[in-house]
Motif scaffolding. Structure first.
Motif, PDB file in Angstrom:
ATOM      1  N   ILE A 112       0.706  -1.378  -0.131  1.00  0.00           N
ATOM      2  CA  ILE A 112       0.123  -0.035   0.058  1.00  0.00           C
ATOM      3  C   ILE A 112       0.859   1.224  -0.036  1.00  0.00           C
ATOM      4  O   ILE A 112       1.848   1.330   0.671  1.00  0.00           O
ATOM      5  CB  ILE A 112      -0.866  -0.055   1.095  1.00  0.00           C
ATOM      6  CG1 ILE A 112      -1.994  -1.345   1.179  1.00  0.00           C
ATOM      7  CG2 ILE A 112      -1.618   1.293   1.189  1.00  0.00           C
ATOM      8  CD1 ILE A 112      -2.652  -1.373   2.275  1.00  0.00           C
ATOM      9  N   LEU A 121       7.497   5.225  -4.265  1.00  0.00           N
ATOM     10  CA  LEU A 121       7.125   4.302  -3.095  1.00  0.00           C
ATOM     11  C   LEU A 121       6.237   3.227  -3.431  1.00  0.00           C
ATOM     12  O   LEU A 121       5.779   2.569  -2.767  1.00  0.00           O
ATOM     13  CB  LEU A 121       6.671   5.206  -2.061  1.00  0.00           C
ATOM     14  CG  LEU A 121       7.589   6.134  -1.521  1.00  0.00           C
ATOM     15  CD1 LEU A 121       6.829   7.348  -0.682  1.00  0.00           C
ATOM     16  CD2 LEU A 121       8.869   5.549  -0.725  1.00  0.00           C
ATOM     17  N   ASN A 170      -9.681   4.022  -3.235  1.00  0.00           N
ATOM     18  CA  ASN A 170      -9.311   4.899  -2.062  1.00  0.00           C
ATOM     19  C   ASN A 170      -9.079   4.020  -0.983  1.00  0.00           C
ATOM     20  O   ASN A 170      -8.943   2.941  -0.954  1.00  0.00           O
ATOM     21  CB  ASN A 170     -10.503   6.024  -1.657  1.00  0.00           C
ATOM     22  CG  ASN A 170     -11.769   5.213  -1.632  1.00  0.00           C
ATOM     23  OD1 ASN A 170     -11.972   3.995  -1.615  1.00  0.00           O
ATOM     24  ND2 ASN A 170     -12.809   5.906  -1.945  1.00  0.00           N
ATOM     25  N   THR A 175      -9.033  -1.236   2.662  1.00  0.00           N
ATOM     26  CA  THR A 175      -9.767  -2.071   3.606  1.00  0.00           C
ATOM     27  C   THR A 175      -9.866  -3.170   3.426  1.00  0.00           C
ATOM     28  O   THR A 175      -9.848  -4.467   3.911  1.00  0.00           O
ATOM     29  CB  THR A 175     -10.987  -1.080   4.244  1.00  0.00           C
ATOM     30  OG1 THR A 175     -10.647   0.242   4.445  1.00  0.00           O
ATOM     31  CG2 THR A 175     -11.886  -1.711   5.385  1.00  0.00           C
ATOM     32  N   LEU A 178      -7.027  -5.501   3.030  1.00  0.00           N
ATOM     33  CA  LEU A 178      -6.650  -5.902   4.299  1.00  0.00           C
ATOM     34  C   LEU A 178      -7.105  -6.934   4.941  1.00  0.00           C
ATOM     35  O   LEU A 178      -6.762  -7.606   6.006  1.00  0.00           O
ATOM     36  CB  LEU A 178      -6.494  -4.639   5.366  1.00  0.00           C
ATOM     37  CG  LEU A 178      -5.380  -3.516   4.823  1.00  0.00           C
ATOM     38  CD1 LEU A 178      -5.660  -2.362   5.859  1.00  0.00           C
ATOM     39  CD2 LEU A 178      -4.074  -4.116   5.301  1.00  0.00           C
ATOM     40  N   PHE A 187       3.446  -1.374   4.079  1.00  0.00           N
ATOM     41  CA  PHE A 187       2.535  -0.125   4.288  1.00  0.00           C
ATOM     42  C   PHE A 187       3.340   1.004   4.417  1.00  0.00           C
ATOM     43  O   PHE A 187       4.382   1.059   5.179  1.00  0.00           O
ATOM     44  CB  PHE A 187       1.684  -0.200   5.370  1.00  0.00           C
ATOM     45  CG  PHE A 187       0.703   1.199   5.211  1.00  0.00           C
ATOM     46  CD1 PHE A 187      -0.352   1.351   4.702  1.00  0.00           C
ATOM     47  CD2 PHE A 187       1.377   1.936   6.349  1.00  0.00           C
ATOM     48  CE1 PHE A 187      -0.780   2.497   4.868  1.00  0.00           C
ATOM     49  CE2 PHE A 187       0.801   3.220   6.544  1.00  0.00           C
ATOM     50  CZ  PHE A 187      -0.344   3.665   5.705  1.00  0.00           C
ATOM     51  N   VAL A 193      -2.514   5.451  10.170  1.00  0.00           N
ATOM     52  CA  VAL A 193      -3.045   4.307   8.966  1.00  0.00           C
ATOM     53  C   VAL A 193      -2.220   3.064   9.565  1.00  0.00           C
ATOM     54  O   VAL A 193      -2.720   2.103   9.212  1.00  0.00           O
ATOM     55  CB  VAL A 193      -3.030   4.706   7.732  1.00  0.00           C
ATOM     56  CG1 VAL A 193      -3.488   3.649   6.813  1.00  0.00           C
ATOM     57  CG2 VAL A 193      -4.065   5.782   7.351  1.00  0.00           C
ATOM     58  N   ILE A 196      -3.711   1.076  11.815  1.00  0.00           N
ATOM     59  CA  ILE A 196      -4.953   0.178  11.442  1.00  0.00           C
ATOM     60  C   ILE A 196      -4.283  -0.975  10.532  1.00  0.00           C
ATOM     61  O   ILE A 196      -5.116  -1.979  10.706  1.00  0.00           O
ATOM     62  CB  ILE A 196      -5.854   1.302  10.318  1.00  0.00           C
ATOM     63  CG1 ILE A 196      -6.364   2.317  11.002  1.00  0.00           C
ATOM     64  CG2 ILE A 196      -6.571   0.396   9.564  1.00  0.00           C
ATOM     65  CD1 ILE A 196      -6.939   3.331  10.388  1.00  0.00           C
ATOM     66  N   LEU A 212       6.729   4.494   8.089  1.00  0.00           N
ATOM     67  CA  LEU A 212       5.673   5.707   8.671  1.00  0.00           C
ATOM     68  C   LEU A 212       6.531   7.047   8.609  1.00  0.00           C
ATOM     69  O   LEU A 212       7.353   7.191   8.151  1.00  0.00           O
ATOM     70  CB  LEU A 212       5.037   5.481   9.822  1.00  0.00           C
ATOM     71  CG  LEU A 212       4.482   3.906  10.059  1.00  0.00           C
ATOM     72  CD1 LEU A 212       4.043   3.438  11.653  1.00  0.00           C
ATOM     73  CD2 LEU A 212       3.353   3.712   8.971  1.00  0.00           C
TER      74      LEU A 212
END
Ligand code: NAD
Length: 458
Positions: A112, A121, A170, A175, A178, A187, A193, A196, A212
């Motif tokens: 992601i 990325l 989006n 979701t 996942l 990620f 996020v 999550i 992150l």
């Protein structure tokens, strides 16, 4: 018609089971195919990055497209070495056995990606995943839509969906993805996020890499050449208009250096992005991704100023899609701008009296993705590096540690977990399996029961 994500996932899984881990030759072919395809669409990628973020061709080449070419070339050059089992020493209890560390693909992986370096990325983790022999489902960001569209075109041209599948959309698509039991999730995005993603991964015990963000501080020592430091910091802060995960977020400097720093910073910015008449050169300065992100930056400043911060300097060039470089002084530590990752061209300056005070300021906050230190003193440098934890660190420069594929890139705790780039990216997407080949001359019997007559061996 689009197949459901679950079907694509199951196809990848079935295909992987049927064919097994691809050989090094096949992986290299995949990487070459990817590079050929990127080259074919290179002009469209530059156009997409200009449309999404106003990146000039030069900035897009250096930080995204050519960056990816070198990552592919590096993987192709070293892959045969990376995949080889590595010897491990024997111990007394397994003297005649052979021990090896082997690298298995994790299996079916999810990537992601964020919008700020939307090409680099997405493709960077993909290169590592393919080098390690995985099947991949990938979701680029919905904000950098022009780049996401071209990524989709490249990946559907270069790969069958049973090996690489690109899903646009989006957070609803994220979701849904996942929910699937991936073997690994990579990620890149915000810390919120990331939490999550980690929770979703826990459901299937999927392994995770979290790249992150956070607030990367710049600590300036007394003995620093302020002009050089300000120039480097200005470059790092203005790159992609501050929308860089390792952008210098705020400055820690001694009071008697502050005015000089502001002067040199202004001079560097003027040289970088303004013409002699004072107009902003849009060719050298990216835009803010959406009006929502732009208005957040204005709010951060308003909020800080309401709490007592002062604008020390602001360049020209605020517009409907750009935010002019801004220096802030007297910024209260509890203001939003000192609590959130800024992710824009605003640089708060915090003054300190003693080095210990500056170190404590960083230690009291979440562990940053990057730590920047400007100093000519080895003693001070060692002291700071020893006492401050961060994902990576760069002494007497900013950002550039990310460009060396021989170094791991990643965060620590709040700024991430796991690493990417080169061999480290390959390892991230591999399971390091311990294999022991026992010899016929093993002493194993010595540890079999009955134990009653073995206590004398202890
Ligand atoms: P983001 O976390 O909002 O989004 C990243 C991705 O997650 C996007 O593809 C988005 O669609 C998806 N997403 C958003 N909300 C989701 C949810 N609730 N559930 C599942 N998926 C969701 O991040 P962003 O705004 O795209 O990127 C900016 C952030 O990324 C910054 O914090 C920056 O520091 C960080 N970043 C880190 C690195 C790194 O290498 N460490 C690199 C670039 C950006």
């Amino acid at each position: 018609m689009q197949q459901p994500l679950e079907t694509i996932f199951q196809n990848q899984k079935a295909n992987y089971k049927a064919v097994g881990a691809p050989s090094a030759d096949i992986r290299i072919q995949q990487l070459k195919r990817l590079k050929d395809c990127i080259q074919k669409y290179e002009l469209l990628i530059f156009q997409a990055l200009a449309d999404d973020l106003g990146k000039s061709k030069f900035e897009a080449a250096v930080t995204e497209v050519y960056f990816i070419y070198s990552e592919i070339d590096f993987a192709i050059k070293h892959l045969r070495q990376w995949v080889l089992p590595k010897r491990a020493k024997s111990t007394l209890s397994s003297l005649f056995a052979k021990h090896r560390i082997t690298y298995q693909p994790k299996g079916i992986c999810l990537i992601i990606a964020p919008w700020n370096y939307p090409f680099q990325l997405t493709m960077g983790p993909l290169i590592s995943a393919l080098s390690a022999g995985n099947r991949v489902m990938i979701k680029p960001s919905e904000y950098s839509i022009h780049t996401s569209n071209i990524i989709l075109k490249i990946l559907t041209t270069a790969f069958d969906p049973s090996s690489v599948y690109c899903a646009l959309g989006n957070q609803d698509i994220s979701t849904a993805l996942l929910e699937l039991p991936f073997d690994h999730i990579f990620f890149t995005g915000s810390t919120q996020v990331g939490q999550i993603v980690m929770r979703a991964a826990a459901k299937h015990l999927s392994s995770v890499t979290l790249e992150l963000g956070g607030k990367s501080p710049v600590l300036i020592g007394q003995d620093t050449d302020l002009q050089k430091a300000a120039e480097k910091i200005a470059w790092g802060k203005l790159l992609n208009a501050g929308q860089t995960c390792i952008a210098p977020d705020y400055i820690l400097i001694q009071k008697d250096q502050e005015a000089q720093f502001i002067h040199y910073f202004q001079t560097a910015v003027a040289h970088f992005i303004y013409s002699p008449s004072g107009a902003m050169n849009r060719d050298s300065y990216a835009k803010i991704i959406t009006p929502k992100h732009l208005s957040r930056l204005h709010q951060l400043i308003d909020d800080a100023c309401t709490q007592g911060a002062r604008i020390a300097w602001k360049g020209a060039g605020d517009s409907a899609d750009t935010f002019a470089p801004t220096l802030l002084q007297n910024v209260p530590p509890e203001s939003r701008i000192m609590q959130e990752e800024i992710f824009g061209p605003i640089l708060p300056i915090i003054t300190y009296d003693t080095l210990e005070e500056a170190i404590k300021f960083i230690q009291d906050r979440p562990k940053p993705l990057a730590l920047y230190l400007f100093s000519n003193s080895i003693k001070m440098t060692d002291h700071v590096l020893k006492n401050v934890s961060s994902g990576g660190a760069c002494v007497n420069d900013v950002i550039l540690h990310v460009s060396n594929p021989h170094l791991p890139f990643g965060g620590v705790n709040q700024s991430g977990t796991g690493s990417s780039h080169g061999y480290f990216g390959f390892k991230t997407f591999s399971h390091e399996r311990a294999v022991m080949y026992q010899s016929n001359f093993a002493f194993s019997k010595l540890i079999y029961p009955p134990y009653s007559d073995k206590s004398s061996l202890l």
